[in-house]
Write a protein that holds these residues in place. Structure first.
Motif, PDB file in Angstrom:
ATOM      1  N   MET A   1       0.838  -1.205   0.000  1.00 35.32           N
ATOM      2  CA  MET A   1       0.000   0.000   0.000  1.00 35.32           C
ATOM      3  C   MET A   1       0.871   1.251   0.000  1.00 35.32           C
ATOM      4  O   MET A   1       0.635   2.184  -0.792  1.00 35.32           O
ATOM      5  CB  MET A   1      -0.924  -0.013   1.232  1.00 35.32           C
TER       6      MET A   1
ATOM      7  N   CYS B   1      -7.552   4.442   6.102  1.00 38.13           N
ATOM      8  CA  CYS B   1      -7.204   4.289   7.528  1.00 38.13           C
ATOM      9  C   CYS B   1      -5.694   4.385   7.759  1.00 38.13           C
ATOM     10  O   CYS B   1      -5.229   4.240   8.895  1.00 38.13           O
ATOM     11  CB  CYS B   1      -7.752   2.978   8.084  1.00 38.13           C
TER      12      CYS B   1
ATOM     13  N   GLY C   1      -3.380   2.373   6.915  1.00 37.52           N
ATOM     14  CA  GLY C   1      -2.655   1.106   7.039  1.00 37.52           C
ATOM     15  C   GLY C   1      -2.959   0.333   8.298  1.00 37.52           C
ATOM     16  O   GLY C   1      -2.233  -0.587   8.655  1.00 37.52           O
TER      17      GLY C   1
ATOM     18  N   ALA D   1      -8.281  -1.247   8.851  1.00 34.94           N
ATOM     19  CA  ALA D   1      -9.574  -0.853   9.390  1.00 34.94           C
ATOM     20  C   ALA D   1     -10.479  -0.199   8.351  1.00 34.94           C
ATOM     21  O   ALA D   1     -11.446   0.458   8.719  1.00 34.94           O
ATOM     22  CB  ALA D   1      -9.361   0.106  10.564  1.00 34.94           C
TER      23      ALA D   1
ATOM     24  N   SER E   1     -10.389  -1.253   4.352  1.00 31.73           N
ATOM     25  CA  SER E   1     -10.478  -2.068   3.126  1.00 31.73           C
ATOM     26  C   SER E   1     -10.288  -1.279   1.833  1.00 31.73           C
ATOM     27  O   SER E   1     -10.475  -1.830   0.751  1.00 31.73           O
ATOM     28  CB  SER E   1     -11.776  -2.893   3.054  1.00 31.73           C
TER      29      SER E   1
ATOM     30  N   CYS F   1      -7.625  -0.335   0.493  1.00 27.22           N
ATOM     31  CA  CYS F   1      -6.326  -0.635  -0.129  1.00 27.22           C
ATOM     32  C   CYS F   1      -6.387  -2.006  -0.797  1.00 27.22           C
ATOM     33  O   CYS F   1      -5.379  -2.634  -1.046  1.00 27.22           O
ATOM     34  CB  CYS F   1      -5.214  -0.596   0.911  1.00 27.22           C
TER      35      CYS F   1
ATOM     36  N   LEU G   1      -5.461  -7.104   1.166  1.00 28.62           N
ATOM     37  CA  LEU G   1      -5.334  -5.702   1.591  1.00 28.62           C
ATOM     38  C   LEU G   1      -3.850  -5.361   1.546  1.00 28.62           C
ATOM     39  O   LEU G   1      -3.043  -5.988   2.247  1.00 28.62           O
ATOM     40  CB  LEU G   1      -5.901  -5.513   2.998  1.00 28.62           C
TER      41      LEU G   1
ATOM     42  N   CYS H   1      -2.121  -2.985   2.650  1.00 24.79           N
ATOM     43  CA  CYS H   1      -1.439  -2.477   3.851  1.00 24.79           C
ATOM     44  C   CYS H   1      -0.957  -3.611   4.742  1.00 24.79           C
ATOM     45  O   CYS H   1      -0.164  -3.398   5.659  1.00 24.79           O
ATOM     46  CB  CYS H   1      -2.324  -1.519   4.646  1.00 24.79           C
TER      47      CYS H   1
HETATM   48  S1  FES Z   1      -5.277   1.066   4.448  1.00 23.73           S
HETATM   49 FE1  FES Z   1      -7.097   0.693   5.525  1.00 23.73          FE
HETATM   50  S2  FES Z   1      -7.242  -1.468   5.486  1.00 23.73           S
HETATM   51 FE2  FES Z   1      -5.440  -1.076   4.372  1.00 23.73          FE
END
Ligand code: FES
Length: 107
Positions: free
Chosen positions: A25, A40, A42, A45, A47, A49, A85, A87
């Motif tokens: 990410m 969020c 990383g 929290a 989704s 990414c 995801l 991140c």
């Molecule tokens: S940046 Fe929010 S879940 Fe990956």
């Protein structure tokens, strides 16, 4: 550096050299790849990414932890086999050549 190719939903590829230790990410966000919102920051929290991992890479990535599995339920059109995801994916030299496809949109 690990070369990661992010392919937008319209087919536009972005080849980025990402430093090991960053996340997939962060590699996209810090290099202006459109389509990864990472609302969020990383924390697993939001989704936003979400990507679809290229088929040949699915088994070469570390397994999802339960938090990532849960959060993927909130992603736009998740695919149980290919969705990740970004991140939650730490870049290592082993990820050199990774290809990920961006979804049509993030929610
Ligand atoms: S940046 Fe929010 S879940 Fe990956």
């Amino acid at each position: 550096m690990a070369k990661i190719t992010y392919i937008e939903h319209n087919g536009t590829p972005h080849e980025i050299d990402v430093k090991p230790g960053m996340t997939v990410m962060e590699g996209a966000r810090d290099n202006g790849v459109p389509g990864i919102d990472a609302d969020c920051g990383g924390a697993c929290a939001c989704s936003t990414c979400h990507v679809y991992v290229a088929a040949e890479w699915i088994d070469r990535l570390p397994a999802k932890d339960p938090m990532e599995e849960d959060m993927l339920d909130f992603a736009y059109q998740p695919d149980p086999a290919r969705s990740r995801l970004t991140c939650q994916l730490k870049v290592t030299q082993e990820l050199d050549g990774l290809v990920v496809h961006l979804p049509e949109r993030q929610i």
